[in-house]
Design a protein around this motif. Structure first.
Motif, short mmCIF file in Angstrom:
data_model
loop_
_atom_site.label_atom_id
_atom_site.label_comp_id
_atom_site.label_asym_id
_atom_site.label_seq_id
_atom_site.Cartn_x
_atom_site.Cartn_y
_atom_site.Cartn_z
N ALA A 237 0.83 -1.21 0.00
CA ALA A 237 0.00 0.00 0.00
C ALA A 237 0.87 1.26 0.00
O ALA A 237 0.55 2.24 -0.68
CB ALA A 237 -0.93 -0.02 1.21
N ALA A 238 1.96 1.23 0.76
CA ALA A 238 2.87 2.39 0.81
C ALA A 238 3.53 2.61 -0.55
O ALA A 238 3.70 3.76 -0.99
CB ALA A 238 3.92 2.18 1.89
N GLU A 239 3.88 1.53 -1.22
CA GLU A 239 4.49 1.65 -2.54
C GLU A 239 3.49 2.19 -3.56
O GLU A 239 3.84 3.03 -4.41
CB GLU A 239 5.03 0.29 -2.99
N GLU A 240 2.25 1.73 -3.48
CA GLU A 240 1.22 2.24 -4.40
C GLU A 240 0.95 3.71 -4.15
O GLU A 240 0.77 4.50 -5.09
CB GLU A 240 -0.06 1.42 -4.23
N LEU A 241 0.94 4.10 -2.90
CA LEU A 241 0.76 5.50 -2.55
C LEU A 241 1.89 6.35 -3.12
O LEU A 241 1.66 7.45 -3.66
CB LEU A 241 0.70 5.64 -1.03
N THR A 242 3.10 5.84 -3.03
CA THR A 242 4.27 6.56 -3.54
C THR A 242 4.22 6.69 -5.05
O THR A 242 4.53 7.75 -5.61
CB THR A 242 5.56 5.85 -3.11
N ARG A 243 3.80 5.63 -5.74
CA ARG A 243 3.67 5.71 -7.20
C ARG A 243 2.63 6.74 -7.61
O ARG A 243 2.80 7.44 -8.62
CB ARG A 243 3.32 4.33 -7.76
N SER A 244 1.57 6.86 -6.84
CA SER A 244 0.54 7.86 -7.14
C SER A 244 1.12 9.27 -7.05
O SER A 244 0.82 10.13 -7.88
CB SER A 244 -0.64 7.72 -6.18
N ALA A 245 1.95 9.50 -6.03
CA ALA A 245 2.58 10.81 -5.88
C ALA A 245 3.58 11.07 -6.99
O ALA A 245 3.66 12.18 -7.55
CB ALA A 245 3.24 10.92 -4.52
N GLU A 246 4.35 10.05 -7.34
CA GLU A 246 5.33 10.20 -8.41
C GLU A 246 4.66 10.46 -9.75
O GLU A 246 5.21 11.13 -10.63
CB GLU A 246 6.21 8.95 -8.49
N GLY A 247 3.44 9.94 -9.91
CA GLY A 247 2.70 10.16 -11.15
C GLY A 247 1.89 11.43 -11.16
O GLY A 247 1.25 11.75 -12.18
N GLY A 248 1.89 12.16 -10.07
CA GLY A 248 1.19 13.44 -10.02
C GLY A 248 -0.23 13.38 -9.51
O GLY A 248 -0.92 14.41 -9.46
N SER A 249 -0.70 12.19 -9.12
CA SER A 249 -2.07 12.08 -8.60
C SER A 249 -2.21 12.63 -7.19
O SER A 249 -3.32 12.97 -6.76
CB SER A 249 -2.51 10.61 -8.62
N LEU A 250 -1.10 12.71 -6.48
CA LEU A 250 -1.07 13.29 -5.14
C LEU A 250 0.01 14.35 -5.08
O LEU A 250 1.05 14.21 -5.73
CB LEU A 250 -0.75 12.22 -4.08
N THR A 251 -0.21 15.39 -4.30
CA THR A 251 0.87 16.34 -4.05
C THR A 251 1.85 15.70 -3.08
O THR A 251 1.53 14.73 -2.38
CB THR A 251 0.34 17.64 -3.44
N VAL A 252 3.05 16.23 -3.02
CA VAL A 252 4.05 15.71 -2.09
C VAL A 252 3.55 15.85 -0.66
O VAL A 252 3.77 14.96 0.18
CB VAL A 252 5.40 16.43 -2.28
N GLU A 253 2.86 16.95 -0.37
CA GLU A 253 2.35 17.16 0.98
C GLU A 253 1.30 16.12 1.34
O GLU A 253 1.30 15.57 2.45
CB GLU A 253 1.75 18.57 1.11
N GLU A 254 0.38 15.83 0.40
CA GLU A 254 -0.64 14.80 0.65
C GLU A 254 0.00 13.43 0.84
O GLU A 254 -0.39 12.67 1.73
CB GLU A 254 -1.63 14.77 -0.51
N TRP A 255 0.96 13.13 -0.02
CA TRP A 255 1.65 11.85 0.09
C TRP A 255 2.38 11.72 1.43
O TRP A 255 2.31 10.68 2.08
CB TRP A 255 2.64 11.71 -1.06
N THR A 256 3.05 12.79 1.84
CA THR A 256 3.79 12.77 3.11
C THR A 256 2.85 12.49 4.28
O THR A 256 3.15 11.65 5.14
CB THR A 256 4.51 14.10 3.33
N GLN A 257 1.72 13.15 4.32
CA GLN A 257 0.77 12.97 5.41
C GLN A 257 0.20 11.56 5.41
O GLN A 257 0.11 10.90 6.47
CB GLN A 257 -0.37 13.98 5.29
N ARG A 258 -0.16 11.05 4.25
CA ARG A 258 -0.78 9.73 4.17
C ARG A 258 0.24 8.62 4.45
O ARG A 258 -0.08 7.62 5.09
CB ARG A 258 -1.46 9.54 2.81
#
Length: 284
Positions: A237-258
């Motif tokens: 789940a953490a890896e999928e979340l990171t890929r979403s941020a790397e692809g632009g679906s999440l901001t770095v701030e949103e990714w960091t919090q989640r």
């Protein structure tokens, strides 16, 4: 912790089954620290700090991030007249406001944790010492290893410096020669008799050499080190979340919090472990 001797401190998650590691460190002449960053059970964290206060008059303290400032302020107030060591952690820009919110007393020793030499000027006016968190540590880290970071920072400040990340006997000696005031042990301690880990966790972590950890977020310039446990749903789940941020679906701030919310030392494996490379030294 002072700037007069080479000191040893140790840190453990604040909401584990008991504060045995921190207590053993304090009783042996070091400083026992409870880490509030990835606390999920605030009731257990409160219970552990009370047990620590009741069990010893020796040196103890807290590592605090902005999200846990109210809980930390409550614990500091509960300390009464005793002095605490308080480590301010997180983005350097947040640390001045974090210190103010905690209402530290005159007797408390305040350290600012940094993972880049560029943060020195931001935090130095607000602390009595620096804690350098090297790339080897678990959780949020910077690009420099602990010893490289020490060499960079030592040239730019006269504040006492403590070093964390992959610290064993040889690394501690090297840090002392390089001018550090002390070191902070983390995952290296997790297999000791006083560890609150279950026997199952100890058996698993005791087989590791440190290479099993994984960095998430390097492409986001926000590296976070976790245990690459095989077939772990939490890691997936953490890896999928990171890929979403790397692809632009999440901001770095949103990714960091989640991602921060998904990390922790849960015994059931439901959260990704913020494990550092120092686990490779634990069995020794």
């Amino acid at each position: 912790m002072t700037d007069r001797t080479f000191e040893i401190a140790g840190i453990m998650p604040a909401d584990m089954a008991h504060p045995g590691l921190a207590l053993a460190l304090a009783r042996s002449g070091g400083t026992g620290l409870l880490d509030l960053e990835f606390v999920a059970d605030t009731g257990q964290a409160r219970n552990n700090i009370r047990r620590l206060f009741d069990a010893t008059d020796a040196r103890v303290g807290l590592r605090v991030v902005t999200a846990q400032a109210p809980l930390a302020a409550e614990m500091i107030a509960a300390a009464g007249p005793r002095a605490l060591t308080v480590v301010l952690a997180g983005p350097a820009a947040e640390l001045p406001a974090l210190r103010q919110s905690l209402q530290l007393r005159d007797q408390d020793l305040c350290l600012a944790e940094i993972n880049s030499a560029d943060d020195i000027d931001t935090v130095s006016p607000h602390c009595a010492a620096l804690l350098l968190r090297g790339h080897e540590s678990g959780g949020w880290v910077g690009d420099d290893t602990s010893y490289i970071l020490l060499q960079k920072v030592r040239l730019r400040t006269r504040l006492p410096i403590y070093v964390q990340g992959g610290i064993g006997v040889r690394a501690a000696a090297a840090c002392r020669v390089a001018g550090a005031a002390g070191v902070v042990l983390d995952d290296t301690l997790m297999l000791l008799a006083e560890s609150p880990l279950t026997e199952t966790q100890k058996a698993e972590l005791g087989r590791l050499n440190g290479a099993e950890t994984r960095l998430l977020g390097e492409l986001l310039s926000r590296p976070c080190r976790v245990y690459g446990r095989p077939n772990s749903p939490a890691l997936k789940a953490a890896e999928e979340l990171t890929r979403s941020a790397e692809g632009g679906s999440l901001t770095v701030e949103e990714w960091t919090q989640r991602l921060s919310a998904s990390l922790g030392w849960s015994a059931d494996g439901s959260r990704a472990l913020p494990l550092g490379q120092g686990i490779g030294l634990a069995a020794q």
